[in-house]
Design an enzyme around this catalytic site. Structure first.
Site, PDB file in Angstrom:
ATOM      1  N   ARG A 177      -4.657   1.216  -0.893  1.00 19.20           N
ATOM      2  CA  ARG A 177      -4.410  -0.214  -0.678  1.00 19.20           C
ATOM      3  C   ARG A 177      -4.263  -1.015  -1.959  1.00 19.20           C
ATOM      4  NH1 ARG A 177      -8.380  -4.798   2.022  1.00 19.20           N
ATOM      5  NH2 ARG A 177      -6.742  -6.291   2.529  1.00 19.20           N
ATOM      6  N   LEU A 178      -3.225  -1.845  -1.969  1.00 15.07           N
ATOM      7  CA  LEU A 178      -3.105  -2.939  -2.928  1.00 15.07           C
ATOM      8  C   LEU A 178      -3.473  -4.188  -2.146  1.00 15.07           C
ATOM      9  CD1 LEU A 178      -2.181  -3.987  -5.739  1.00 15.07           C
ATOM     10  CD2 LEU A 178       0.099  -4.250  -4.755  1.00 15.07           C
TER      11      LEU A 178
ATOM     12  N   SER B  90      11.399 -11.728  -6.103  1.00  8.94           N
ATOM     13  CA  SER B  90      12.591 -11.337  -6.851  1.00  8.94           C
ATOM     14  C   SER B  90      13.851 -11.684  -6.063  1.00  8.94           C
ATOM     15  CB  SER B  90      12.534  -9.827  -7.138  1.00  8.94           C
ATOM     16  OG  SER B  90      13.715  -9.380  -7.746  1.00  8.94           O
TER      17      SER B  90
ATOM     18  N   ASN C 193       2.031  -0.314   5.597  1.00  8.77           N
ATOM     19  CA  ASN C 193       2.448  -0.752   4.268  1.00  8.77           C
ATOM     20  C   ASN C 193       3.423  -1.903   4.456  1.00  8.77           C
ATOM     21  OD1 ASN C 193       3.457  -0.987   1.612  1.00  8.77           O
ATOM     22  ND2 ASN C 193       4.914   0.678   1.915  1.00  8.77           N
ATOM     23  N   GLY C 194       3.091  -3.083   3.948  1.00  7.32           N
ATOM     24  CA  GLY C 194       4.027  -4.191   4.059  1.00  7.32           C
ATOM     25  C   GLY C 194       3.356  -5.539   4.204  1.00  7.32           C
ATOM     26  N   GLU C 195       4.160  -6.503   4.619  1.00 13.02           N
ATOM     27  CA  GLU C 195       3.699  -7.870   4.843  1.00 13.02           C
ATOM     28  C   GLU C 195       4.449  -8.439   6.047  1.00 13.02           C
ATOM     29  OE1 GLU C 195       1.400  -9.544   3.240  1.00 13.02           O
ATOM     30  OE2 GLU C 195       1.093  -8.301   1.467  1.00 13.02           O
TER      31      GLU C 195
ATOM     32  N   VAL D 220      -3.887  -7.751  -0.916  1.00 14.79           N
ATOM     33  CA  VAL D 220      -3.158  -8.999  -1.127  1.00 14.79           C
ATOM     34  C   VAL D 220      -3.621 -10.092  -0.174  1.00 14.79           C
ATOM     35  CG1 VAL D 220      -0.858 -10.066  -0.983  1.00 14.79           C
ATOM     36  CG2 VAL D 220      -1.122  -7.839  -2.067  1.00 14.79           C
TER      37      VAL D 220
ATOM     38  N   CYS E  60       0.834  -1.187   0.000  1.00 18.80           N
ATOM     39  CA  CYS E  60       0.000   0.000   0.000  1.00 18.80           C
ATOM     40  C   CYS E  60       0.876   1.248   0.000  1.00 18.80           C
ATOM     41  CB  CYS E  60      -0.862   0.017   1.270  1.00 18.80           C
ATOM     42  SG  CYS E  60      -1.605  -1.573   1.692  1.00 18.80           S
TER      43      CYS E  60
END
Length: 606
Positions: free
Chosen positions: A50-51, A372, A73-75, A53, A2
Site C-alpha cells: 500500500r501507498l 499530470s 489499486n486505484g482511486e 493516500v 498500491c
C-alpha cells in the site's frame, strides 16, 4: 495507490505456499512502501502493498467484509456519491476509504458496480462462499492488471514481475513476443504481456474466474451519438468537465502537487489546482523538468518549436504556487535506462521513460500524489497525425510508420517467421473496426473517431504504462485528470470543426479554458514532453550500444543483426522509431534496454 497480486487454484491448498506469496509481495513493494497485507484461504491468496493516500487508518488491505475479500489499486473520484447511494440502501461505513465503498458497491450491485465508478482502478474480489474471483480494470486503462492462466492456476499482479516471482511461469519469449518488441515496441497489443503465457486484462474489462475458468467482457466503450450542443454550449461543457475532473482528483489525505512544463495541458491542471489551493489558504507545489545545457543545444523543429523554461517562468509569475525545477544530466539519464526497464518489465521509451523515472524520484522527496497532463492530445486531437491530412489518411499506426525500417534489424531466422505488414495491418484494422461510427455521416468526422479509437487503444496506453510504472517505481501516485471517461465520451462525438477551433491544435480546449491561463500559454504552439538535446547523450548511448555489439555473449545479438546495429551508430538517419520523441538516440537506447531486459529477466527465446 498500491500493488495487488494473488493466486487462485481450486484444486490445491494454497495455505502451504505462504513463502511464495511473501516473495511476490516483496517484488512489488516499490509500488506500495507504506504497508502490506495478505489473505491466504485454502483456494485463494490475495496480496497487497500500500501507498497510503486516503483514510490511512481504515483503508488497510486485503479488506474483508462478510464473505468477500478485496485487493484494490486505484482511486475513485466519485466516492461520496456512491457512498451516499449505498447509505440509502442501509449500508454503514467505518471510515471514508474508497476501498470500503468499492467493496460494498460490489456486495450491492455485483459486476454492475463497475458501471458506477469514476476513477482509475484494478481490483480483485474473492467470494469465499461461492469460491469465485471477480476482476476489473478502469475504463481508460490507467491502472495495470496482468495475469497467467494455465494448469489450474490463475495468478495476477499489478506488474509482470509479480507473476514471474510466483515461479509458476518462466520468462520466455516466442515469435509473437519478438514481433511485439521489434514491430510495435514500446507499444504493445492490448491483452498481451509480451512474455509468453502472460496476458493483460484490457481496459474497460471485467470478469469472473471460477470452476469454469476465466470469462471476461467489456463493460464500456465509446458510443457514436449525435452531438446536439452548439459551439457555445460545447465550450461550457468542456470547461466544466475539465475543471470538475481536476478538482475531484485533488482530494487526498497526503500532499498533492502538479507537473508543470509550461505547455497547455499541465498549465491548465496547475491553474485549476492553484485556485483550489488558494481558496483553502494553502500553497500548491509545482514541479518542472529540464536538462543540463539544453539552453545551449536546443534546436527548433517542426515537432518541438520552442523549449519550456521561459513558459514555465510565465506560469510561475501567474500562479500563487511554489515551483521546483529538476535538472537532469546525461550520465544519470543514461544510467536510469536500466531502472526504467526494471520498472516497466519491458524495453520502453528509452530516455523518455528514464527521465520521468528520475523526475518522479525527486518529486517523491516532497509529495506523494501528483497530477499530470497526459492524454489531452489523444482526446482533443492535438497530435500532428490528427491535423496533417497526408498522415491522417494513411493506413496503419500514424506514430509508427517505420515497419520496414524496424523489420530490417531482425535476424533471418526470426524475420522469415513474421509477415511484418500483415502483423501490423491486422492490429490496425481490428482497432478501427471497433470504432463506433455508424451514425456519423461526415467522412472527416468518421476518420477522426477512428483516429481517437486508435490513439486511446494504442498510443495512449504506452504513455499510461510509462506514467504508472515510472511513478510507482518511486512510490509516487500520478493522477491523470484528462483520462476522466466523461471527457472521452463527450469529446468522441464533438465534431472536428469544433475541436479545430481557430484552426489550432486543441483549439476547443484552449477556448474552453480562457481565463485560466496567460495568453502566451493559452495559445502556445504544442511542444511535446521535454527531452535532452545535449549531444553528450547520443555519444554516451552510442558507447553503451558499442559495448553490447562487441560482446559476442550479448543476448540482443540472438535476435538483432549486428551489421544493422553498427549502421544505426554510423548512419545519421532521422527515421523515428516511435512517435515524435524516439529518433536515433532513443532508438539506440531502446536496443540497450532490449539487451538489458533479456539479461536481467533471463528471457529464454523459444
Amino acid at each position: 495507490m498500491c500493488s495487488i497480486a494473488g493466486k487462485i487454484n481450486l484444486e490445491s491448498d494454497l495455505r502451504e505456499e505462504k513463502g511464495t506469496f511473501v516473495r511476490i509481495q516483496n517484488t512489488l513493494l516499490r509500488r506500495g512502501p507504506d504497508d502490506k497485507g495478505m489473505s491466504c484461504e485454502k483456494h485463494a491468496s490475495l496480496i497487497h502493498t500500500r501507498l497510503a493516500v486516503v483514510d490511512i487508518e481504515n483503508g488497510k488491505q486485503p479488506m474483508e467484509i462478510e464473505h468477500y475479500i478485496i485487493v484494490y489499486n486505484g482511486e475513485l473520484y466519485n466516492t461520496e456519491e456512491i457512498c451516499a447511494e449505498l447509505k440509502s440502501y442501509g449500508f454503514t461505513f467505518r471510515g471514508h476509504s474508497d476501498t470500503e465503498v468499492l467493496l460494498k458497491a460490489y456486495i450491492k450491485w455485483k459486476e454492475k458496480c463497475v458501471e458506477k465508478f469514476n476513477g482509475i482502478f484494478a481490483f480483485a474480489i474473492w467470494d469465499k462462499k461461492e469460491e469465485k474471483l471477480f476482476i476489473a480494470r478502469d475504463r481508460i486503462g490507467v491502472k495495470p492488471f496482468f495475469y497467467y492462466n494455465r494448469n489450474g492456476n490463475f495468478i495476477f499482479a499489478s506488474e509482470i514481475k509479480g507473476i514471474l516471482a510466483s515461479g509458476a511461469v518462466e520468462a520466455e519469449a516466442d515469435i509473437n513476443s519478438i514481433a511485439e518488441l521489434m514491430l510495435l515496441g514500446p507499444g504493445r497489443t492490448q491483452g498481451q504481456g509480451v512474455f509468453r503465457n502472460i496476458g493483460e486484462l484490457p481496459p474497460a474489462t471485467c470478469g469472473y474466474y471460477d470452476e469454469n475458468g476465466l470469462k471476461t467482457w467489456k463493460y464500456w466503450q465509446l458510443e457514436d451519438k449525435e452531438h446536439t450542443d452548439n459551439l457555445k454550449t460545447t465550450i461550457e461543457k468542456v470547461r466544466f468537465l475539465v475543471t470538475d475532473s481536476i478538482e475531484r482528483q485533488l482530494i487526498s489525505d497526503v500532499p498533492v502537487c502538479t507537473f508543470l512544463s509550461g505547455g497547455l495541458d499541465s498549465s491548465i491542471i496547475s491553474s485549476v489546482a492553484d485556485r483550489y489551493f488558494t481558496r483553502r489558504g494553502e500553497t500548491l507545489h509545482t514541479f518542472s523538468l529540464d536538462y543540463k545545457d539544453n539552453d545551449i543545444y536546443f534546436k527548433e523543429s517542426k515537432f518541438q518549436p520552442n523549449s519550456d523554461p521561459s513558459f514555465i517562468n510565465i506560469m510561475n509569475g501567474y500562479l500563487n504556487a511554489e515551483n521546483h525545477l529538476v535538472k537532469l544530466d546525461t550520465e544519470e539519464l543514461a544510467s536510469a535506462l536500466y531502472d526504467a526497464v526494471d520498472a516497466r518489465d519491458l524495453p520502453g521509451m528509452a530516455d523518455v521513460d528514464s527521465s520521468l523515472l528520475l523526475f518522479c524520484k525527486e518529486i517523491k522527496k516532497q509529495g506523494t500524489v501528483a497530477l499530470s497532463g497526459e492524454c489531452a492530445d489523444e482526446i482533443f486531437g492535438g497530435y500532428p497525425w490528427y491535423r496533417d491530412e497526408t498522415i491522417r489518411e494513411k493506413e496503419g499506426f500514424p506514430w509508427a510508420q517505420s515497419t520496414s525500417y524496424r523489420y530490417k534489424f531482425l535476424k533471418p531466422e526470426f524475420a522469415k517467421q513474421i509477415n511484418p505488414q500483415e502483423f501490423i495491418d491486422s492490429r490496425y484494422k481490428a482497432t478501427i473496426g471497433l470504432a463506433d461510427t455508424g451514425k456519423t455521416k461526415s467522412a472527416l468526422n468518421k476518420r477522426m473517431k477512428e483516429m481517437m479509437k486508435l490513439n486511446l487503444d494504442w498510443f495512449m496506453q504506452t504513455l499510461l504504462d510509462r506514467k504508472d510504472r515510472m511513478s510507482m517505481y518511486n512510490g509516487l501516485e500520478v493522477r491523470v485528470p484528462f483520462c476522466d471517461y466523461r471527457i472521452a465520451e463527450y469529446l468522441y462525438n464533438v465534431p472536428w470543426e469544433y475541436k479545430d477551433y481557430n484552426h489550432y491544435e486543441k483549439g476547443l480546449l484552449r477556448k474552453a479554458m480562457e481565463g485560466y491561463l496567460p495568453e502566451k500559454i493559452l495559445w502556445r504552439k504544442k511542444s511535446p514532453y521535454p527531452k535532452t538535446h545535449n549531444p553528450s547523450y547520443l555519444k554516451k548511448v552510442s558507447e553503451m550500444l558499442t559495448e553490447i555489439i562487441n560482446d559476442p555473449t550479448s543476448p540482443l545479438l540472438q535476435i538483432v543483426k549486428k551489421k544493422e546495429l553498427q549502421k544505426l551508430l554510423t548512419e545519421n538517419l532521422s527515421q523515428p522509431w516511435y512517435g515524435q520523441l524516439m529518433t536515433t538516440p532513443q532508438t539506440i537506447a531502446y536496443f540497450i534496454q532490449f539487451d538489458y531486459w533479456l539479461r536481467k529477466y533471463k528471457v529464454r527465446i523459444i
